[in-house]
Design an enzyme around this catalytic site. Structure first.
Site, mmCIF file in Angstrom:
data_model
loop_
_atom_site.group_PDB
_atom_site.id
_atom_site.type_symbol
_atom_site.label_atom_id
_atom_site.label_comp_id
_atom_site.label_asym_id
_atom_site.label_seq_id
_atom_site.Cartn_x
_atom_site.Cartn_y
_atom_site.Cartn_z
ATOM 1 N N HIS A 241 0.813 -1.213 0.000
ATOM 2 C CA HIS A 241 0.000 0.000 0.000
ATOM 3 C C HIS A 241 0.851 1.270 0.000
ATOM 4 C CE1 HIS A 241 0.592 -0.429 4.457
ATOM 5 N NE2 HIS A 241 0.659 0.885 4.378
ATOM 6 N N ASP A 269 -0.182 -7.505 0.790
ATOM 7 C CA ASP A 269 0.355 -6.182 1.111
ATOM 8 C C ASP A 269 1.874 -6.230 1.065
ATOM 9 O OD1 ASP A 269 0.571 -3.550 1.727
ATOM 10 O OD2 ASP A 269 -0.306 -3.673 3.732
ATOM 11 N N GLY A 348 3.368 5.593 9.066
ATOM 12 C CA GLY A 348 4.755 5.729 8.636
ATOM 13 C C GLY A 348 5.610 4.517 8.927
ATOM 14 N N SER A 350 4.694 1.519 8.186
ATOM 15 C CA SER A 350 4.400 0.515 7.164
ATOM 16 C C SER A 350 5.638 0.109 6.382
ATOM 17 C CB SER A 350 3.356 1.058 6.185
ATOM 18 O OG SER A 350 2.060 0.927 6.685
ATOM 19 N N SER A 365 2.169 -4.201 7.792
ATOM 20 C CA SER A 365 1.034 -3.878 6.931
ATOM 21 C C SER A 365 0.210 -2.755 7.546
ATOM 22 C CB SER A 365 0.165 -5.113 6.703
ATOM 23 O OG SER A 365 -1.008 -4.788 5.982
#
Length: 432
Positions: A241, A269, A348, A350, A365
């Site tokens: 993402h 993801d 942030g 991720s 994720s």
């Protein structure tokens, strides 16, 4: 970030450690004969410090737990292969990591499990049966949001998600207040056996953990902030993402870094970034008590094992693996096959790496909550990313790097079972 090096953890797809069945001594048993059954190992001190702080235990206890979990991981993986899917019900560690439990549907396997040092339990359903039922639920979710970056909202399934609950031998569904009707219709449409499903009312609202502000290791198209995950030859992996195929990345100073060559979200993801010349992927994870720790494999830790993650917003935090094969219904769409933890994370973080001891586990994720009040966070398992993209990842071994201690490389006596936890550090994450 040093523009000459991407510092992160890595593994080789074929570099799984040999999994030998070894005895896991009981927590209260301190006899030398039992201690000698554990593999010689010294966990990285940076990892020990963060794990001790976040679990609220002493450094000695954290070090002991890491060694014990390494042994349990090897035992569980070896038993899963030996027992086979027709009988295997899953494996998990208890709260303090002292006992490995292995579930089977065939009582005749009990002696084999005891001989390996684990505790057998007979259950009604195999892990394969539960996974098939969960897959029916996954397929019944209405059409997902566009994978091209559109803002179409994901259809409401009445639930934040669901996962295979190995210790309880059921599929646990987190139903939102008032969402029972919507989920009931989905369950009926799926054809999954309702007897395998347990509903729990939950206010969890997981969201992807990307952000749109500065102070990050890398930016996507000059706007979105995410965290580097694991080093792959020629680049790194991160969350899907965070960017789409063709999106460009830069470092903190805006210097060109690389480009997304593959991305999958929703559904999965994960994403792959190929870095420009001058960037050297390294087999380390930064941020542990001011230092870096090596990653030397990708052996999948069992439910109940400790796990730590690094992220560009909140740094390093640790907790426990709570469930695997989790389905999460994000606003942007549904993602399946994630691992659920009780570790906190924020926007942030991720894409950042997750490690259990010196073994890579996955990339961040999304989640619910924050690191002030605690929360849950999900990660995309690293094995799927490697297999889906045919990747070979970088390790501390194959790049010649060495950071502090290594569970695999330092030959020293395994720590004895320490006394009860003495640390007074408050838990940063509520234990469930």
């Amino acid at each position: 970030m040093d523009r000459r090096r991407v510092t992160l953890a890595g593994v080789t797809a074929a570099g799984l450690l040999a999994l030998a069945v070894v005895t896991i001594p009981a927590l209260a048993d301190d006899r030398p004969a039992h201690r000698s059954a554990l593999p010689a190992a010294v966990p990285a001190p940076e990892l020990v410090a963060v794990l001790a702080h976040d679990l609220g235990i002493s450094p000695e206890r954290a070090r002991w737990r890491l060694v014990r979990e390494r042994t349990a991981t090897a035992t569980a993986n070896a038993l899963r292969t030996a027992i086979g899917a027709a009988t295997w019900g899953g494996a998990w560690l208890n709260g303090d990591g002292s006992r490995l439990t292995v579930a089977v549907t065939d009582p005749a396997q009990a002696e084999r499990i005891r001989a390996a040092g684990a505790e057998p339990v007979v259950v009604a359903h195999t892990a394969a049966e539960l996974n098939r039922a969960k897959q029916r639920l996954d397929r019944a979710v209405p059409a997902r949001a566009s994978a091209t970056g559109g803002q179409t909202a994901a259809p409401d399934a009445g639930s934040a998600g669901w996962y295979v609950d190995v210790p309880d031998n059921v599929i646990t569904v987190l139903v939102r207040p008032g969402g029972e009707g919507a989920f009931g219709r989905l369950l009926a449409a799926s054809g999954a056996d309702p007897g395998l499903v347990r509903l729990i009312t939950s206010t969890e609202s997981p969201r992807p953990l990307s952000a749109v502000h500065g102070g990050d290791p890398y930016r996507i198209d000059g706007v979105t902030r995410c965290s580097v995950g694991f080093a792959v030859t020629g680049g790194f992996v991160t969350a899907g993402h965070c960017g789409r195929r063709g999106s460009s990345t830069t470092d903190l100073d805006g210097a060109a870094q690389g480009v997304f060559t593959a991305s999958s979200f929703p559904g999965d993801d994960w994403a792959v970034v190929r870095v420009n010349a001058g960037w050297q992927p390294a087999g380390l994870v930064d941020g542990f008590a001011g230092g870096a720790v090596p990653v030397n494999g990708s052996a999948e830790a069992p439910v109940g094992a400790s796990v730590c993650r690094a992220g560009s917003t909140t740094g390093v935090h640790c907790g426990l693996i709570r469930a695997k094969n989790a389905t999460v219904n994000y606003p942007q769409g549904t993602v399946t096959g994630l691992t659920r933890t009780d570790v906190c994370a924020e926007a942030g973080d991720s894409g950042g790496p997750w490690v259990s001891g010196d073994q890579a586990q996955g990339v961040t994720s999304g989640g619910a909550g924050d690191c002030a009040g605690g929360g849950v966070t999900f990660f995309q398992p690293i094995t799927e990313i490697l297999q889906a993209n045919g990747l070979a990842l970088v390790t501390a071994r194959n790049t010649g790097q060495r950071a502090a201690g290594s569970l695999a490389d330092d030959a020293a006596a395994a720590p004895a079972d320490p006394a009860a936890p003495t640390s007074r550090v408050r838990h940063q994450v509520p234990r469930r």
